[in-house]
Design a protein around this motif. Structure first.
Motif, PDB file in Angstrom:
ATOM      1  N   TRP A 255       0.842  -1.207   0.000  1.00  0.00           N
ATOM      2  CA  TRP A 255       0.000   0.000   0.000  1.00  0.00           C
ATOM      3  C   TRP A 255       0.878   1.259   0.000  1.00  0.00           C
ATOM      4  CZ3 TRP A 255      -4.946   1.557  -0.394  1.00  0.00           C
ATOM      5  CH2 TRP A 255      -5.341   2.738   0.226  1.00  0.00           C
ATOM      6  N   VAL A 256       1.923   1.239   0.831  1.00  0.00           N
ATOM      7  CA  VAL A 256       2.831   2.389   0.908  1.00  0.00           C
ATOM      8  C   VAL A 256       3.646   2.507  -0.384  1.00  0.00           C
ATOM      9  CG1 VAL A 256       4.778   3.386   2.161  1.00  0.00           C
ATOM     10  CG2 VAL A 256       2.928   2.271   3.417  1.00  0.00           C
ATOM     11  N   ARG A 257       4.085   1.394  -0.943  1.00  0.00           N
ATOM     12  CA  ARG A 257       4.841   1.437  -2.197  1.00  0.00           C
ATOM     13  C   ARG A 257       3.993   2.015  -3.329  1.00  0.00           C
ATOM     14  NH1 ARG A 257       7.360  -3.460  -0.351  1.00  0.00           N
ATOM     15  NH2 ARG A 257       5.646  -4.700  -1.216  1.00  0.00           N
ATOM     16  N   LEU A 258       2.703   1.690  -3.336  1.00  0.00           N
ATOM     17  CA  LEU A 258       1.815   2.223  -4.363  1.00  0.00           C
ATOM     18  C   LEU A 258       1.660   3.739  -4.219  1.00  0.00           C
ATOM     19  CD1 LEU A 258       0.191   1.065  -6.735  1.00  0.00           C
ATOM     20  CD2 LEU A 258      -1.797   0.980  -5.228  1.00  0.00           C
ATOM     21  N   LEU A 259       1.625   4.239  -2.960  1.00  0.00           N
ATOM     22  CA  LEU A 259       1.581   5.684  -2.738  1.00  0.00           C
ATOM     23  C   LEU A 259       2.844   6.341  -3.288  1.00  0.00           C
ATOM     24  CD1 LEU A 259       0.489   8.302  -1.551  1.00  0.00           C
ATOM     25  CD2 LEU A 259       1.450   7.619   0.666  1.00  0.00           C
ATOM     26  N   TYR A 260       3.982   5.689  -3.085  1.00  0.00           N
ATOM     27  CA  TYR A 260       5.243   6.231  -3.599  1.00  0.00           C
ATOM     28  C   TYR A 260       5.187   6.328  -5.132  1.00  0.00           C
ATOM     29  CZ  TYR A 260      10.102   6.307  -5.142  1.00  0.00           C
ATOM     30  OH  TYR A 260      11.268   6.626  -5.768  1.00  0.00           O
ATOM     31  N   VAL A 261       4.655   5.300  -5.778  1.00  0.00           N
ATOM     32  CA  VAL A 261       4.524   5.328  -7.235  1.00  0.00           C
ATOM     33  C   VAL A 261       3.648   6.493  -7.664  1.00  0.00           C
ATOM     34  CG1 VAL A 261       3.619   4.092  -9.247  1.00  0.00           C
ATOM     35  CG2 VAL A 261       4.928   2.859  -7.513  1.00  0.00           C
ATOM     36  N   ALA A 262       2.524   6.689  -6.968  1.00  0.00           N
ATOM     37  CA  ALA A 262       1.599   7.767  -7.333  1.00  0.00           C
ATOM     38  C   ALA A 262       2.246   9.137  -7.179  1.00  0.00           C
ATOM     39  CB  ALA A 262       0.334   7.674  -6.472  1.00  0.00           C
ATOM     40  N   MET A 263       2.949   9.354  -6.075  1.00  0.00           N
ATOM     41  CA  MET A 263       3.540  10.668  -5.808  1.00  0.00           C
ATOM     42  C   MET A 263       4.674  10.982  -6.786  1.00  0.00           C
ATOM     43  SD  MET A 263       3.612  10.643  -1.635  1.00  0.00           S
ATOM     44  CE  MET A 263       4.252  12.313  -1.535  1.00  0.00           C
ATOM     45  N   THR A 264       5.423   9.997  -7.188  1.00  0.00           N
ATOM     46  CA  THR A 264       6.572  10.250  -8.059  1.00  0.00           C
ATOM     47  C   THR A 264       6.187  10.365  -9.527  1.00  0.00           C
ATOM     48  OG1 THR A 264       6.991   7.856  -8.090  1.00  0.00           O
ATOM     49  CG2 THR A 264       8.248   9.189  -6.514  1.00  0.00           C
ATOM     50  N   ARG A 265       4.902  10.318  -9.859  1.00  0.00           N
ATOM     51  CA  ARG A 265       4.490  10.580 -11.234  1.00  0.00           C
ATOM     52  C   ARG A 265       4.515  12.076 -11.535  1.00  0.00           C
ATOM     53  NH1 ARG A 265       6.411   6.899 -12.864  1.00  0.00           N
ATOM     54  NH2 ARG A 265       7.108   6.660 -10.725  1.00  0.00           N
ATOM     55  N   ALA A 266       4.543  12.930 -10.471  1.00  0.00           N
ATOM     56  CA  ALA A 266       4.477  14.378 -10.658  1.00  0.00           C
ATOM     57  C   ALA A 266       5.859  14.943 -10.954  1.00  0.00           C
ATOM     58  CB  ALA A 266       3.891  15.044  -9.417  1.00  0.00           C
ATOM     59  N   GLU A 267       5.960  15.744 -12.003  1.00  0.00           N
ATOM     60  CA  GLU A 267       7.218  16.409 -12.323  1.00  0.00           C
ATOM     61  C   GLU A 267       7.378  17.705 -11.543  1.00  0.00           C
ATOM     62  OE1 GLU A 267       6.945  16.959 -16.502  1.00  0.00           O
ATOM     63  OE2 GLU A 267       7.618  14.927 -17.011  1.00  0.00           O
ATOM     64  N   GLN A 268       6.255  18.468 -11.354  1.00  0.00           N
ATOM     65  CA  GLN A 268       6.351  19.761 -10.682  1.00  0.00           C
ATOM     66  C   GLN A 268       5.331  19.897  -9.555  1.00  0.00           C
ATOM     67  OE1 GLN A 268       6.355  23.040 -13.454  1.00  0.00           O
ATOM     68  NE2 GLN A 268       7.792  22.039 -14.863  1.00  0.00           N
ATOM     69  N   TRP A 269       4.076  19.644  -9.844  1.00  0.00           N
ATOM     70  CA  TRP A 269       3.009  19.855  -8.867  1.00  0.00           C
ATOM     71  C   TRP A 269       2.370  18.521  -8.508  1.00  0.00           C
ATOM     72  CZ3 TRP A 269      -0.424  24.594  -8.150  1.00  0.00           C
ATOM     73  CH2 TRP A 269       0.316  25.773  -8.310  1.00  0.00           C
TER      74      TRP A 269
END
Length: 547
Positions: A255-269
């Motif tokens: 679950w936490v790893r999936l959050l990391y994937v989601a957050m790191t899709r953002a380049e700026q915002w």
């Protein structure tokens, strides 16, 4: 990019909300063909064509954008018909619904003869179905239409095509297609976090960050190689409780790893929101995890239009960038040549002629194999190919190179034929008196083009030897019967050499241009008199001005 954990009602609510506000949105990232409205409308029409007594399918097709009937018009047609099929009633009222009846009658007449793909194409193109569907359902409906056409082609490759068979095949296959959305486009993309792996976006929204619902639905649990039936929590033995706790911890880590994937899709915002219950501060919702992280990083509390929130500020956040100057529109004056039609060509297109197409005999009368022209031409091409490439390789490799050259394609040869043509080519290459024709300074397979009278010559010279004062054209001929004198050479071959000489005289006006034929059977070169080849070329070319 808008990322969600799964395709829940929130996923489709976001897409619908964006469409209601006319925002440029690419639609769902995963396309289920059977669920697309355009596909369902087309399948309903196909079902009616396969079974005219299927009133429900006909009614669905009439209400679809393909025909655009209103609910009232359909009710007036259907009510009071008793047990009569809806299609029979429509046929009797054809004058009242002329356009609809004409389309359906045409499709009914073709349904038994056209393949499913052709029938769909007829609906979409001849009867304007594609435009009607896209006008009502929007551009994203095109993906479903194209996917249905692809499925029709796939079905035809696997089965004997029939309309009924295709409909049964579509019902049995739940086909899903992942949309390939250009990351450089300015469309909003709504997709799952799993589907976004490897992608990035300047701005990423995370609206699906509510608390998870940990539900272990497996009633059978493996403990130390044994299978246990899972009882209520208060009746679980310690070994089973430990196994379930370990499995729960593993799910939390994922679950936490999936959050990391989601957050790191953002380049700026990265904008994090929550549509639903986020739970208490110590619970494992993504929203609470991000909130705690912002607090730890020293985020600023800000009043947003939607309520109070937190923002991680880096740099001079409050300074607004200078607005780019608005470009001023300037009147564009087009040159006159853009306003007038293009002039007609000064010269009409010229006819193109090849030297081998000038006519005349190509072989002496009574030559072996004279009747089998195709076989003779193939054999000649095989020898030409070997004489072109073998000089670039050591003699010990000739057999291997010949096998490679004549292995595939139009000039492929069996072992016996390959040995025969290799023997003839090798005899030519081994002849000492012919070595100058295959020296490094001799040009091979020279493409040639030049104007000849009102026509243009295109040809390829087998060997071209250019010295300070002389140009020698050598053409390979594999004829089985070889003339003893140049005067006995078939007219078609003499005319061909005359055409080459005429073209090269224009390119090398200060050189003496001579022509010769290399007869491969006896490995002998025959120099041709210039007046003989030019006289024959002039006769077959239909002009007398060649000298």
């Amino acid at each position: 990019m808008i990322l969600v954990r799964r395709r829940s009602p929130l996923f489709f609510a976001i897409i619908n909300a964006c469409k209601e506000r006319n925002l440029p949105i690419a639609g769902a990232d995963l396309l289920r063909i059977g669920g697309e409205l355009a596909v369902r409308d087309l399948v309903a029409l196909l079902s009616f064509l396969a079974t005219p007594e299927d009133d429900l399918s006909l009614a669905a097709a009439l209400r679809s954008p393909l025909f655009g009937w209103s609910e009232a018009a359909l009710y007036q047609l259907a009510q009071g018909r008793g047990k009569r099929p809806l299609w029979r009633v429509l046929e009797k009222r054809a004058e009242q619904h002329e356009a609809t009846h004409r389309i359906l009658r045409d499709l009914r007449d073709q349904a038994d003869f056209l393949r499913p793909y052709d029938l769909l194409e007829r609906i979409l193109i001849r009867h304007d179905g594609r435009r009607r569907l896209l006008a009502r359902l929007g551009g994203e409906a095109e993906d479903g239409i194209d996917a249905l056409l692809s499925q029709a082609l796939a079905y035809e490759r696997l089965q004997v095509p029939s309309l009924t068979g295709f409909l049964i095949w579509m019902e049995a296959e739940e086909v899903s297609i992942k949309r390939q959305i250009d990351s450089a486009s300015n469309q909003l993309r709504v997709m799952t976090v799993h589907g976004a792996k490897g992608l990035e976006s300047t701005i990423v929204y995370l609206p699906d960050t509510t608390r998870p619902r940990w539900q272990d639905r497996h009633e059978i649990v493996a403990v130390d190689g044994n299978l246990w039936w899972k009882p209520n929590k208060d009746r679980q033995p310690d070994a089973l409780s430990d196994t379930l706790a370990a499995r729960r911890q593993k799910e939390r880590e994922e679950w936490v790893r999936l959050l990391y994937v989601a957050m790191t899709r953002a380049e700026q915002w990265l904008i994090v929101a929550a549509a639903g219950d986020v739970g208490k501060a110590d619970q494992d919702s993504w929203y609470n995890m991000v909130s705690a992280g912002l607090d730890h990083a020293g985020a600023t509390r800000v009043e947003f239009p939607t309520g109070r929130g937190k923002r991680m500020e880096v740099g001079r956040w409050h300074e607004r960038p200078e607005a780019a100057p608005t470009p001023t529109k300037q009147a564009l004056t087009l040159p006159e040549w853009l306003k007038s039609p293009a002039p007609k060509p000064a010269h009409e297109p010229v006819d193109v002629v090849t030297p081998s197409a000038l006519g005349g005999d190509k072989a002496l009368p009574g030559s072996p194999g004279e009747g089998d022209t195709d076989t003779a031409m193939t054999r000649g091409s095989q020898i030409h190919l070997l004489l072109e490439h073998l000089p670039d390789h050591p003699e010990k490799d000739w057999a291997r190179v010949a096998e490679w050259l004549l292995r595939d394609g139009d000039l492929a040869a069996d072992q016996a034929t390959r040995a025969d043509v290799l023997k003839e080519a090798a005899n030519v290459l081994r002849a000492p008196h012919l070595s100058h024709l295959f020296a490094p300074d001799a040009l091979a397979e020279v493409d040639l083009t030049a104007p000849i009278g009102t026509r243009r010559l295109h040809g390829t010279i087998d060997r071209l030897i250019i010295t300070e004062n002389r140009v020698l054209v050598v053409d390979f001929k594999t004829n089985a019967l070889v003339p003893d004198r140049p005067e006995d050479t078939p007219d078609g071959l003499l005319a061909q050499m005359g055409a080459y000489r005429t073209a090269l005289q224009q390119i090398y006006p200060h050189h003496q241009v001579d022509t010769a034929i290399l007869w491969t059977r006896p490995a002998r070169v025959m120099l041709l008199p210039n007046d003989l080849v030019m006289r024959t070329f002039g006769r077959l070319d239909g002009s007398d001005d060649h000298t």
